[in-house]
Design a protein around this motif. Structure first.
Motif, PDB file in Angstrom:
ATOM      1  N   THR A 120       0.845  -1.202   0.000  1.00  0.00           N
ATOM      2  CA  THR A 120       0.000   0.000   0.000  1.00  0.00           C
ATOM      3  C   THR A 120       0.884   1.257   0.000  1.00  0.00           C
ATOM      4  OG1 THR A 120      -0.071  -0.145   2.395  1.00  0.00           O
ATOM      5  CG2 THR A 120      -1.984  -0.966   1.225  1.00  0.00           C
ATOM      6  N   SER A 125      -1.582   3.361  -8.133  1.00  0.00           N
ATOM      7  CA  SER A 125      -2.633   3.990  -8.947  1.00  0.00           C
ATOM      8  C   SER A 125      -2.067   5.153  -9.749  1.00  0.00           C
ATOM      9  CB  SER A 125      -3.755   4.514  -8.056  1.00  0.00           C
ATOM     10  OG  SER A 125      -4.077   3.575  -7.074  1.00  0.00           O
ATOM     11  N   ASP A 148      -8.120  -3.119  -7.488  1.00  0.00           N
ATOM     12  CA  ASP A 148      -8.012  -2.646  -6.109  1.00  0.00           C
ATOM     13  C   ASP A 148      -9.421  -2.434  -5.564  1.00  0.00           C
ATOM     14  OD1 ASP A 148      -7.467  -1.458  -3.708  1.00  0.00           O
ATOM     15  OD2 ASP A 148      -5.983  -0.058  -4.487  1.00  0.00           O
ATOM     16  N   ASN A 226      -4.131  -2.413 -12.236  1.00  0.00           N
ATOM     17  CA  ASN A 226      -3.834  -1.901 -10.896  1.00  0.00           C
ATOM     18  C   ASN A 226      -4.286  -2.939  -9.881  1.00  0.00           C
ATOM     19  OD1 ASN A 226      -3.025  -0.128  -8.893  1.00  0.00           O
ATOM     20  ND2 ASN A 226      -4.990   0.947  -8.840  1.00  0.00           N
ATOM     21  N   THR A 227      -3.416  -3.253  -8.919  1.00  0.00           N
ATOM     22  CA  THR A 227      -3.736  -4.329  -7.984  1.00  0.00           C
ATOM     23  C   THR A 227      -3.836  -3.814  -6.546  1.00  0.00           C
ATOM     24  OG1 THR A 227      -1.387  -4.788  -7.733  1.00  0.00           O
ATOM     25  CG2 THR A 227      -2.560  -6.043  -9.420  1.00  0.00           C
ATOM     26  N   CYS A 228      -4.191  -4.720  -5.645  1.00  0.00           N
ATOM     27  CA  CYS A 228      -4.307  -4.369  -4.226  1.00  0.00           C
ATOM     28  C   CYS A 228      -2.930  -4.334  -3.567  1.00  0.00           C
ATOM     29  CB  CYS A 228      -5.111  -5.421  -3.495  1.00  0.00           C
ATOM     30  SG  CYS A 228      -6.831  -5.408  -3.904  1.00  0.00           S
TER      31      CYS A 228
END
Ligand code: ATP
Length: 427
Positions: A120, A125, A148, A226-228
């Motif tokens: 994070t 993003s 996300d 875009n991933t977490c």
């Protein structure tokens, strides 16, 4: 120069390849104006002598390749100029991707599919936005895949989605969201139902691949995923799953050497895994800040950007007119599962929800699945959603609930999926 009444203005002269970073306080608004030279905000060029407004909580970087001067009107929480940015590396990344698109065009192949990963608050993003805006500025039509579920840039939280990018992000509003493909996940972390999360990733990959088959521009443009920020355990497995579902060619790892090494080890050798530094400007966001951003995203869905563009509707829906489901039954010990059933089945199972007071404030997705009985239930998990409503009141006596909806009565479909996410409308 005519100053904005009542606002102090501060001028910044930026040398080439530097950026002005500023944050906007909770109740403030800051205006930005480019006076001379050229500058961009996360890949979108600024027009000269136009005032851009940034609201509470915004964290912005104004970068210049050639040098420029800008004015800030108002009092930012912080504002400073940094010479130390990874922008050149990001631009080189774009150039490499563009090279791959050119080659794809020439050889009648598909363009690069890129997955952006990292913990994070490393600016995932922002890097996605930058690469997409650069691609569209050179005439490409890339696709943004948003996985996300906590901080979606495309739709409300609790969803995964895909969006064709046709113009650079608006400096103030971000990408114009027209006709995205959205799936219901239902909560803000993939961990609440990892099976469903992986299933939806596969659904998106399949639809995207189908689109690439019929749309050459989409195929050459490639996608940016875009991933977490969850990169351990099942979170890591979900990244590996995504890489294989989308058959990604490039993985950009932001600021996480271990993750970089793990992915290099576990992904096929032809996947290019690249480690990139994060920008020192990326601001860590607190839990509250993330919650506020999520709330804002839902408010934006109903009321438009800054609450000014749309006028949602409020109406009553009879319990008997809708079917509400939750995806995923609570997991039960393997030993208690009926014979022949696996934990997978329970996580993807539709559990009917009986409307009651506790439904109040929940966000519900309106499934695009055809209304109908049993037979139709099968496709609901894999069906995109056509919109969202929020339950504002439940009357169990009259068996009616009141909902906030972007469109007037009636509901386009009658299958509703409940989210863990709640929204209290303060308007
Ligand atoms: P998440 O943990 O939600 O996945 P992320 O890694 O995607 O976060 P971003 O959302 O890209 O991170 O960035 C976090 C915040 O930092 C955003 O508000 C963004 O506007 C801000 N930001 C990013 N880059 C810069 C920069 N160079 N200068 C100032 N602010 C920046």
């Amino acid at each position: 120069e005519v100053p904005v009444p009542g606002k102090v203005s501060t001028r910044y002269d930026l040398e080439k390849e530097t950026e002005l970073r500023f944050e906007v306080e909770a109740v403030e608004q800051i205006e930005l104006e480019l006076l001379t030279g050229m500058a961009e905000v996360f890949g979108s060029e600024l027009n000269r002598n136009k005032k851009y407004t940034f609201g509470a909580g915004a964290k912005i970087a104004v970068f210049t390749w050639q040098g420029c001067s800008v004015n800030l009107y108002g009092k930012p929480e912080v504002a400073y100029v940094s010479k130390d940015t990874p922008m050149l590396l990001y631009l080189n990344t774009h150039a490499a991707l563009e090279q791959m698109r050119r080659q794809a065009e020439r050889d009648n192949e598909r363009g690069p599919r890129v997955m952006v990963v990292g913990p994070t608050d490393v600016g995932k993003s922002t890097v996605c936005r930058l690469l997409l805006s650069y691609a569209v500025r050179v005439g490409r039509r890339p696709t943004l895949v948003e996985l996300d579920v906590g901080q979606s840039g495309v739709s409300v939280p609790g969803t995964v989605s895909a969006l064709c990018i046709e113009r650079p992000a608006d400096v103030e509003e971000g990408f114009s969201v027209q006709a995205p493909l959205v799936y219901h996940f239902g909560s803000t972390t993939p961990g609440t139902n990892i099976k469903l999360y992986n299933k939806l990733t596969s659904c998106l990959a399949e639809v995207y691949s189908q689109r690439c088959e019929v749309n050459r521009k989409a195929s050459v443009g490639g996608c940016i995923i875009n991933t977490c920020g969850w990169v351990k355990g099942s979170g890591y497995q979900a990244l590996v799953h995504c890489a294989s579902a989308f058959e990604v060619d490039v993985v950009l790892v932001l600021d996480h050497e271990r993750l970089y090494n793990e992915l290099k080890r576990d992904l096929p050798h032809f996947v290019r895994v690249v480690l990139l530094p994060k920008s020192g400007g990326v601001v860590e966001r607190s839990k509250e800040c993330r919650r506020d951003t999520r709330d804002e995203k839902i408010r934006e869905y109903f009321y438009g950007f800054r609450g000014l563009t749309f006028y949602p509707f409020s109406y009553e829906v009879r319990f008997s007119d809708v079917r509400i489901y939750k995806i995923g039954a609570p997991s039960i010990p393997d030993s208690c599962l009926p014979l022949g059933m696996s934990q997978d089945d329970t996580q993807l199972k539709l559990v009917p929800v009986t409307p009651g007071r506790d439904l109040t404030y929940h966000v519900l997705s309106v499934s695009s699945a055809e209304d109908g009985e049993e037979g139709a239930r099968k496709g609901i998990v894999e069906s995109p959603v056509c919109g969202f409503i929020v339950v504002t009141n439940v009357d169990t006596q009259t068996q009616v609930m009141k909902v906030l909806s972007p469109a007037p009565r009636p509901l386009p479909r009658h299958t509703l999926l409940i989210m863990d996410i709640r929204f209290m409308d303060s308007k």
